[in-house]
Design a protein around this motif. Structure first.
Motif, PDB file in Angstrom:
ATOM      1  N   LEU A   5       7.754 -29.904  -6.860  1.00 43.68           N
ATOM      2  CA  LEU A   5       8.607 -31.025  -7.231  1.00 43.68           C
ATOM      3  C   LEU A   5       7.982 -32.245  -6.577  1.00 43.68           C
ATOM      4  O   LEU A   5       7.715 -32.241  -5.374  1.00 43.68           O
ATOM      5  CB  LEU A   5      10.032 -30.832  -6.720  1.00 43.68           C
ATOM      6  N   LEU A   6       7.742 -33.270  -7.369  1.00 48.28           N
ATOM      7  CA  LEU A   6       7.075 -34.460  -6.876  1.00 48.28           C
ATOM      8  C   LEU A   6       8.023 -35.649  -6.897  1.00 48.28           C
ATOM      9  O   LEU A   6       8.791 -35.826  -7.849  1.00 48.28           O
ATOM     10  CB  LEU A   6       5.856 -34.782  -7.746  1.00 48.28           C
ATOM     11  N   ALA A   7       7.932 -36.483  -5.871  1.00 47.65           N
ATOM     12  CA  ALA A   7       8.683 -37.733  -5.841  1.00 47.65           C
ATOM     13  C   ALA A   7       8.100 -38.660  -6.903  1.00 47.65           C
ATOM     14  O   ALA A   7       7.008 -38.430  -7.429  1.00 47.65           O
ATOM     15  CB  ALA A   7       8.578 -38.362  -4.461  1.00 47.65           C
ATOM     16  N   SER A   8       8.806 -39.730  -7.214  1.00 47.67           N
ATOM     17  CA  SER A   8       8.346 -40.642  -8.264  1.00 47.67           C
ATOM     18  C   SER A   8       6.988 -41.261  -7.945  1.00 47.67           C
ATOM     19  O   SER A   8       6.266 -41.658  -8.847  1.00 47.67           O
ATOM     20  CB  SER A   8       9.383 -41.729  -8.520  1.00 47.67           C
ATOM     21  N   ASP A   9       6.610 -41.307  -6.664  1.00 43.20           N
ATOM     22  CA  ASP A   9       5.288 -41.831  -6.288  1.00 43.20           C
ATOM     23  C   ASP A   9       4.211 -40.748  -6.254  1.00 43.20           C
ATOM     24  O   ASP A   9       3.082 -41.002  -5.864  1.00 43.20           O
ATOM     25  CB  ASP A   9       5.358 -42.555  -4.946  1.00 43.20           C
ATOM     26  N   GLY A  10       4.555 -39.531  -6.660  1.00 41.88           N
ATOM     27  CA  GLY A  10       3.587 -38.447  -6.730  1.00 41.88           C
ATOM     28  C   GLY A  10       3.506 -37.565  -5.502  1.00 41.88           C
ATOM     29  O   GLY A  10       2.783 -36.569  -5.497  1.00 41.88           O
ATOM     30  N   ARG A  11       4.234 -37.910  -4.444  1.00 42.36           N
ATOM     31  CA  ARG A  11       4.210 -37.078  -3.230  1.00 42.36           C
ATOM     32  C   ARG A  11       4.932 -35.763  -3.482  1.00 42.36           C
ATOM     33  O   ARG A  11       6.014 -35.754  -4.051  1.00 42.36           O
ATOM     34  CB  ARG A  11       4.924 -37.775  -2.073  1.00 42.36           C
ATOM     35  N   PRO A  12       4.344 -34.643  -3.061  1.00 42.49           N
ATOM     36  CA  PRO A  12       5.072 -33.377  -3.155  1.00 42.49           C
ATOM     37  C   PRO A  12       6.206 -33.359  -2.133  1.00 42.49           C
ATOM     38  O   PRO A  12       5.997 -33.707  -0.971  1.00 42.49           O
ATOM     39  CB  PRO A  12       4.013 -32.324  -2.834  1.00 42.49           C
ATOM     40  N   ILE A  13       7.403 -33.020  -2.587  1.00 44.75           N
ATOM     41  CA  ILE A  13       8.535 -33.019  -1.659  1.00 44.75           C
ATOM     42  C   ILE A  13       9.225 -31.664  -1.570  1.00 44.75           C
ATOM     43  O   ILE A  13       9.981 -31.419  -0.644  1.00 44.75           O
ATOM     44  CB  ILE A  13       9.565 -34.101  -2.021  1.00 44.75           C
ATOM     45  N   ALA A  14       8.971 -30.801  -2.520  1.00 45.52           N
ATOM     46  CA  ALA A  14       9.595 -29.477  -2.508  1.00 45.52           C
ATOM     47  C   ALA A  14       8.909 -28.617  -3.557  1.00 45.52           C
ATOM     48  O   ALA A  14       8.030 -29.078  -4.278  1.00 45.52           O
ATOM     49  CB  ALA A  14      11.088 -29.581  -2.815  1.00 45.52           C
ATOM     50  N   ALA A  15       9.344 -27.369  -3.618  1.00 45.14           N
ATOM     51  CA  ALA A  15       8.848 -26.466  -4.650  1.00 45.14           C
ATOM     52  C   ALA A  15      10.002 -25.580  -5.097  1.00 45.14           C
ATOM     53  O   ALA A  15      10.917 -25.308  -4.327  1.00 45.14           O
ATOM     54  CB  ALA A  15       7.705 -25.612  -4.131  1.00 45.14           C
ATOM     55  N   ILE A  16       9.929 -25.167  -6.335  1.00 54.24           N
ATOM     56  CA  ILE A  16      10.884 -24.195  -6.844  1.00 54.24           C
ATOM     57  C   ILE A  16      10.086 -22.918  -7.078  1.00 54.24           C
ATOM     58  O   ILE A  16       8.952 -22.965  -7.547  1.00 54.24           O
ATOM     59  CB  ILE A  16      11.586 -24.690  -8.131  1.00 54.24           C
ATOM     60  N   SER A  17      10.657 -21.806  -6.672  1.00 53.66           N
ATOM     61  CA  SER A  17       9.899 -20.558  -6.772  1.00 53.66           C
ATOM     62  C   SER A  17      10.771 -19.423  -7.285  1.00 53.66           C
ATOM     63  O   SER A  17      11.993 -19.517  -7.307  1.00 53.66           O
ATOM     64  CB  SER A  17       9.312 -20.184  -5.409  1.00 53.66           C
ATOM     65  N   ALA A  18      10.096 -18.375  -7.708  1.00 51.43           N
ATOM     66  CA  ALA A  18      10.770 -17.173  -8.174  1.00 51.43           C
ATOM     67  C   ALA A  18       9.946 -15.970  -7.730  1.00 51.43           C
ATOM     68  O   ALA A  18       8.726 -16.052  -7.619  1.00 51.43           O
ATOM     69  CB  ALA A  18      10.913 -17.173  -9.690  1.00 51.43           C
ATOM     70  N   ALA A  19      10.616 -14.896  -7.476  1.00 53.16           N
ATOM     71  CA  ALA A  19       9.945 -13.649  -7.092  1.00 53.16           C
ATOM     72  C   ALA A  19      10.324 -12.571  -8.097  1.00 53.16           C
ATOM     73  O   ALA A  19      11.430 -12.559  -8.620  1.00 53.16           O
ATOM     74  CB  ALA A  19      10.364 -13.234  -5.695  1.00 53.16           C
ATOM     75  N   LEU A  20       9.384 -11.710  -8.359  1.00 56.41           N
ATOM     76  CA  LEU A  20       9.599 -10.609  -9.294  1.00 56.41           C
ATOM     77  C   LEU A  20       9.340  -9.281  -8.614  1.00 56.41           C
ATOM     78  O   LEU A  20       8.509  -9.187  -7.711  1.00 56.41           O
ATOM     79  CB  LEU A  20       8.654 -10.717 -10.493  1.00 56.41           C
ATOM     80  N   ASP A  21      10.009  -8.282  -9.074  1.00 57.11           N
ATOM     81  CA  ASP A  21       9.738  -6.919  -8.660  1.00 57.11           C
ATOM     82  C   ASP A  21       8.342  -6.558  -9.175  1.00 57.11           C
ATOM     83  O   ASP A  21       7.958  -6.978 -10.275  1.00 57.11           O
ATOM     84  CB  ASP A  21      10.803  -6.002  -9.287  1.00 57.11           C
ATOM     85  N   PRO A  22       7.557  -5.806  -8.426  1.00 52.86           N
ATOM     86  CA  PRO A  22       6.218  -5.438  -8.891  1.00 52.86           C
ATOM     87  C   PRO A  22       6.203  -4.811 -10.297  1.00 52.86           C
ATOM     88  O   PRO A  22       5.246  -5.000 -11.044  1.00 52.86           O
ATOM     89  CB  PRO A  22       5.730  -4.442  -7.840  1.00 52.86           C
ATOM     90  N   ALA A  23       7.263  -4.136 -10.662  1.00 54.39           N
ATOM     91  CA  ALA A  23       7.324  -3.519 -11.994  1.00 54.39           C
ATOM     92  C   ALA A  23       7.387  -4.566 -13.103  1.00 54.39           C
ATOM     93  O   ALA A  23       7.136  -4.254 -14.260  1.00 54.39           O
ATOM     94  CB  ALA A  23       8.526  -2.587 -12.086  1.00 54.39           C
ATOM     95  N   GLU A  24       7.718  -5.820 -12.746  1.00 53.96           N
ATOM     96  CA  GLU A  24       7.816  -6.883 -13.734  1.00 53.96           C
ATOM     97  C   GLU A  24       6.635  -7.847 -13.678  1.00 53.96           C
ATOM     98  O   GLU A  24       6.692  -8.941 -14.236  1.00 53.96           O
ATOM     99  CB  GLU A  24       9.111  -7.660 -13.531  1.00 53.96           C
TER     100      GLU A  24
END
Length: 51
Positions: A5-24
């Motif tokens: 997730l980037l601020a309007s000036d392009g600075r990274p401010i956060a991230a959104i993530s997801a994890a999956l079971d190895p079977a997926e």
């Protein structure tokens, strides 16, 4: 799997993530696309940009 997730000036401010079971592990590409779409839709509501 994560996408930044980037601020309007392009600075990274956060991230959104997801994890999956190895079977997926075959869904990694699809989940990555879903994360990018979520950031594209929700980010602007909070003054953020997506990479």
């Amino acid at each position: 799997m994560a996408t930044p997730l980037l601020a309007s000036d392009g600075r990274p401010i956060a991230a959104i993530s997801a994890a999956l079971d190895p079977a997926e592990a075959d869904r990694l590409d699809d989940v990555g696309e879903e994360l990018k779409k979520a950031v594209a839709v929700l980010g602007p509501r909070y003054g953020l940009n997506h990479a």
